[in-house]
Write an enzyme that holds these catalytic residues in place. Sequence first.
Site, PDB file in Angstrom:
ATOM      1  N   LYS A  24      33.679  30.231  51.604  1.00 54.05           N
ATOM      2  CA  LYS A  24      34.080  31.321  52.459  1.00 54.05           C
ATOM      3  C   LYS A  24      32.718  31.474  53.415  1.00 54.05           C
ATOM      4  CE  LYS A  24      35.244  34.941  50.249  1.00 54.05           C
ATOM      5  NZ  LYS A  24      35.193  36.083  49.146  1.00 54.05           N
ATOM      6  N   ARG A  94      29.933  39.728  49.417  1.00 54.20           N
ATOM      7  CA  ARG A  94      31.120  38.893  49.044  1.00 54.20           C
ATOM      8  C   ARG A  94      30.561  37.402  48.258  1.00 54.20           C
ATOM      9  NH1 ARG A  94      34.488  38.041  54.239  1.00 54.20           N
ATOM     10  NH2 ARG A  94      36.147  37.874  52.789  1.00 54.20           N
ATOM     11  N   GLY A 103      40.252  36.055  42.641  1.00 53.28           N
ATOM     12  CA  GLY A 103      39.928  36.988  41.788  1.00 53.28           C
ATOM     13  C   GLY A 103      38.964  36.827  40.632  1.00 53.28           C
ATOM     14  N   MET A 105      35.383  36.295  41.199  1.00 51.34           N
ATOM     15  CA  MET A 105      34.127  36.921  41.310  1.00 51.34           C
ATOM     16  C   MET A 105      34.400  38.281  42.318  1.00 51.34           C
ATOM     17  SD  MET A 105      32.259  34.401  40.409  1.00 51.34           S
ATOM     18  CE  MET A 105      30.834  33.919  40.835  1.00 51.34           C
ATOM     19  N   ARG A 338      40.812  30.205  54.895  1.00 51.79           N
ATOM     20  CA  ARG A 338      40.789  28.995  54.280  1.00 51.79           C
ATOM     21  C   ARG A 338      42.076  28.212  53.993  1.00 51.79           C
ATOM     22  NH1 ARG A 338      40.317  32.981  48.591  1.00 51.79           N
ATOM     23  NH2 ARG A 338      42.555  33.354  48.665  1.00 51.79           N
ATOM     24  N   HIS A 456      47.857  40.197  42.934  1.00 54.61           N
ATOM     25  CA  HIS A 456      47.161  39.352  41.972  1.00 54.61           C
ATOM     26  C   HIS A 456      47.926  38.460  41.313  1.00 54.61           C
ATOM     27  CE1 HIS A 456      45.149  38.427  37.994  1.00 54.61           C
ATOM     28  NE2 HIS A 456      44.142  38.111  38.855  1.00 54.61           N
ATOM     29  N   SER A 765      45.057  -2.693  26.368  1.00 59.42           N
ATOM     30  CA  SER A 765      45.594  -1.325  26.772  1.00 59.42           C
ATOM     31  C   SER A 765      44.654  -0.336  26.030  1.00 59.42           C
ATOM     32  CB  SER A 765      47.063  -1.371  26.355  1.00 59.42           C
ATOM     33  OG  SER A 765      47.419   0.096  26.509  1.00 59.42           O
ATOM     34  N   CYS A 832      46.893   3.690  27.846  1.00 58.59           N
ATOM     35  CA  CYS A 832      48.063   4.209  27.476  1.00 58.59           C
ATOM     36  C   CYS A 832      47.726   5.570  26.639  1.00 58.59           C
ATOM     37  CB  CYS A 832      48.787   3.426  26.607  1.00 58.59           C
ATOM     38  SG  CYS A 832      47.802   2.745  25.313  1.00 58.59           S
ATOM     39  N   TYR A 852      47.022  -0.722  35.706  1.00 51.22           N
ATOM     40  CA  TYR A 852      48.020   0.435  35.632  1.00 51.22           C
ATOM     41  C   TYR A 852      47.532   1.631  34.543  1.00 51.22           C
ATOM     42  CZ  TYR A 852      49.318  -1.458  31.153  1.00 51.22           C
ATOM     43  OH  TYR A 852      49.591  -1.672  29.743  1.00 51.22           O
TER      44      TYR A 852
HETATM   45  P1  ADP Z   1      37.998  37.751  47.778  1.00 53.89           P
HETATM   46  O1  ADP Z   1      37.629  36.385  47.677  1.00 53.89           O
HETATM   47  O2  ADP Z   1      38.368  38.418  46.281  1.00 53.89           O
HETATM   48  O3  ADP Z   1      39.306  37.731  48.595  1.00 53.89           O
HETATM   49  P2  ADP Z   1      36.488  38.928  49.645  1.00 53.89           P
HETATM   50  O4  ADP Z   1      35.154  38.965  49.773  1.00 53.89           O
HETATM   51  O5  ADP Z   1      37.303  38.127  50.530  1.00 53.89           O
HETATM   52  O6  ADP Z   1      36.971  38.660  48.095  1.00 53.89           O
HETATM   53  O7  ADP Z   1      36.843  40.605  49.945  1.00 53.89           O
HETATM   54  C1  ADP Z   1      37.653  41.353  49.289  1.00 53.89           C
HETATM   55  C2  ADP Z   1      38.237  42.335  50.475  1.00 53.89           C
HETATM   56  O8  ADP Z   1      37.292  43.054  51.138  1.00 53.89           O
HETATM   57  C3  ADP Z   1      39.029  41.486  51.510  1.00 53.89           C
HETATM   58  O9  ADP Z   1      40.336  42.251  51.799  1.00 53.89           O
HETATM   59  C4  ADP Z   1      38.180  41.151  52.677  1.00 53.89           C
HETATM   60  O10 ADP Z   1      38.666  41.126  53.834  1.00 53.89           O
HETATM   61  C5  ADP Z   1      37.489  42.615  52.738  1.00 53.89           C
HETATM   62  N1  ADP Z   1      36.243  42.466  53.325  1.00 53.89           N
HETATM   63  C6  ADP Z   1      35.121  41.531  52.999  1.00 53.89           C
HETATM   64  N2  ADP Z   1      34.266  42.075  53.600  1.00 53.89           N
HETATM   65  C7  ADP Z   1      34.317  42.910  54.671  1.00 53.89           C
HETATM   66  C8  ADP Z   1      33.893  43.429  55.684  1.00 53.89           C
HETATM   67  N3  ADP Z   1      32.648  43.182  55.976  1.00 53.89           N
HETATM   68  N4  ADP Z   1      34.526  44.327  56.547  1.00 53.89           N
HETATM   69  C9  ADP Z   1      35.772  44.706  56.219  1.00 53.89           C
HETATM   70  N5  ADP Z   1      36.497  44.246  55.027  1.00 53.89           N
HETATM   71  C10 ADP Z   1      35.759  43.235  54.272  1.00 53.89           C
HETATM   72 MG    MG Z   2      39.056  36.953  50.361  1.00 49.74          MG
HETATM   73 MG    MG Z   3      38.377  39.920  44.863  1.00 50.57          MG
END
Ligand code: ADP
Ligand code: MG
Ligand code: MG
Length: 879
Positions: A24, A94, A103, A105, A338, A456, A765, A832, A852
């Site tokens: 990220k 984040r 989902g 962290m 991503r 989710h 093998s 195998c 193989y």
């Molecule tokens: P995940 O990895 O679970 O998607 P994220 O860190 O991407 O978690 O964030 C969860 C939600 O919060 C996402 O919808 C993201 O777009 C939103 N979000 C995260 N940071 C910001 C920010 N700085 N401003 C507005 N929305 C945010």
């Molecule tokens: Mg996200």
């Molecule tokens: Mg999340």
Amino acid sequence: MENKQYVYLFTEGNAKMKNLLGGKGANLAEMTGLGIPIPQGFTVTTEACNKYYNDGRVLAQEVKEEIRKAMANIEEVTGKTFGGQTNPLLVSVRSGARASMPGMMDTILNLGLNDETVEVLARETGNERFAYDSYRRFIQMFADVVMEIEKKNFEHIMDHMKEAKGVHLDTELDANDLKELVRKFKEFYSRAKGQEFPQDPEEQLIESVTAVFRSWDNPRANVYRRLNDIPYSWGTAVNVQAMVFGNKGETSGTGVAFSRNPSTGEDKIFAEYLMNAQGEDVVAGIRTPFPIEELNKQMPEVYQQFVSIVDTLEKHYRDMQDMEFTIEEGKLYFLQTRNGKRTAQAALKIAVDLVEEGLNTKEEALLKVDPKQLDTLLHPAFDEAAMQNAQVIAQGLPASPGAATGKIAFTAAEAKERVEKGEKVILVRLETSPEDIEGMIAAEGILTVRGGMTSHAAVVARGMGTCCVAGCGSIVVNEANRTVKAGDKLYTDQDYISLDGSTGNVYGAQIATVDPEISGDFGTFMSWADEVRVLKVRTNSDTPHDTEQAVRFGAEGIGLTRTEHMFFGEDRIPAMREMIVSRTVEARKKALDKILPMQKADFKGIYEALEGRPATIRFLDPPLHEFLPTHESDIVALAKDMEMEVQELKDIITSLHEFNPMMGHRGCRLAVTYPEIAEMQTRAIIEAALEVRKEKGLNIVPELMIPLVGEVKEMKYIKDIVVRTADSIIKQSGEDMKYSVGTMIEIPRAAITADEIAREAEFFSFGTNDLTQMTFGFSRDDAGNFLKDYYEKKIYEFDPFQKVDQTGVGRLVEIAVELGRKTRPDIKLGVCGEHGGDPSSVEFFHKTGLDYVSCSPFRVPLARLAAAQAQIKFPREKK
Ligand code: ADP
Ligand code: MG
Ligand code: MG
């Protein structure tokens, strides 16, 4: 000592720094560099996370100091002040590891709000509702992620309030309601924790960063990592980013987007959004989001800009992107990109399209598909005929394709438990959450009442290749009574339902399924894999039916036929039992004479199914007592057949008992004691080959494999029998047929004396199941019980029976390869064991220089792709 940098501004990083900044963070930096509108921020590195753990779970002073400095920088860039009495800076915290862990962290939004800044925010924006909405969200997220107060406590408080007000949606609560809600949230917080909700933004920030690091080690994350081969040592990074607000009213909103359809692969943007919403609202399935095409009507300029950024990102990353965006009062921001997760169908279509569009080379495209995903395409689909009579009882969103049938389970724990007892279940939930992960893995399919294509349940199911129908609002789930109502019919946990993840249809019965085939994009893609790879792929198969299946899936021969599997059939086991309990060579030969024609017929069927491809056939391997009767009636019948006293037979059975059969009288040891068994099996293999050569004109070169050798003299003793028998049969036939005799390397002693063994063996093998068992010194049947403690204590991170232990078992393989080649440079080498169908193990065997791998029929396509990927990453000379 040189000072390490633990914090990087988005302006300092780029996409190549994934290991340090996490996916990220690296992509936020890259997008910043591309000039895409990104709220600015910084990343606390994965090294800081590892340091946190090394320091005994404390955030080092120097890291805190760097965070403070970076915050000052963001204050300057945004012109806002963290905790300020005017223009307060709010941030999100984040998580973001090297590999995306959806989902797993948790994210905290709106950090920096307290009883004062919320008032400032309300005043300055003239939007009190927005300010308090943001604050209540922050309290809830902080309480959940940092203080581990369950989210649902707050949801209940909110539900009560909505109920009391007689409204359904969060957006129907007004500023005063939200103020009241904040008061109630804080009150609950202090009751639960015995302390007030922290008012100091700096404390909020440090606590949150620490919590993200801590969450790297939570049970959900550990389960996900093991499932996805993600090492614990990678650690997670934390991103701190200035907030933008999608909840500022009707010109604000938030959404998620895929540059192509993640379900079908269609080259068309697939996106959903909600106005006046924040963060996870879209994926949480609380309100049903709009398709992005609506935005073109509401805000055409924003829509145009959105489409153009999506296009830029896809071209830049040369892959389908999964993005998050927010609109704040008509201004568009991107928050994440991503490479998007996709179904297996979509993965193949996208890979083939990207090559055709000239955006990818074949090699790049081959690396984009996860071999494990192919599995879902090889599993049965509903049988057309059975579908004719099937009743659609409800329809939801086609969230993850495939066909599933099973009984209804109402909770994840229940699903897991019933599956362990051998049932097939469909997990039916209002919506799923990360806690449900284990039940979702266990279930055949997942059905949710709420949630969209990006909920989710949908995301996780697509990731796992499990069939999922989401947002099926027409069914009524009563968790307390354990019933599902569809139309006016009631279903219980004893009723079958079936899901079609490609149409979203739900059926009220069990539906038969059919076998798949490889064609279309799948066929094209696999032909590229075959062009690239040097490692051959064979199959483990004991029947003509499985062999045909494997050949359809691209197997280039058989690496292992287990001859004992042919003797468990009801018509055969009596002859086998007779052979085992015989006490004279004559009696045993008489029994073997009965077995010979059956065995020969099996081999002929297999040779025919192989149409000339090579076949390695292994001599009888398991401990003999596995075949013996245990039921009194069977014992009596066998005694009668053999004209022997029941008691006499019972004595023989008792005498065959072993304390540790896996290390007892089995494998080549059987042939040492009873050479006539090896003789019979040689005869069956050679005669079958001669007959099929004659009848079908196929050029067969049988490969006879002697199992469980640990000493070259063992090998020589049996090989002499084989050669004597085979040569005399071939001579008699007047044909000129070649054959080879080799061994399995599955005992550590064989691996370290492989130079001696190779004098007698024309091929090795690697039987990596037994080799793993003997090297670790624990049995694969018992290890499950204690391995879970080893995972928990991080002594082992994965199951060595699934993924080869490269350091120990792998080392033995390397030694045997080197020694074997020293004696016999052209020795043929294969694997195998189960590991032949595991991608990371296949990569290892490719690097080790084997010829193989062999795996079960349904894993053949996976192994073909894994072998191609291994060649792209670690090129080996083509022979
Ligand atoms: P995940 O990895 O679970 O998607 P994220 O860190 O991407 O978690 O964030 C969860 C939600 O919060 C996402 O919808 C993201 O777009 C939103 N979000 C995260 N940071 C910001 C920010 N700085 N401003 C507005 N929305 C945010
Ligand atoms: Mg996200
Ligand atoms: Mg999340």
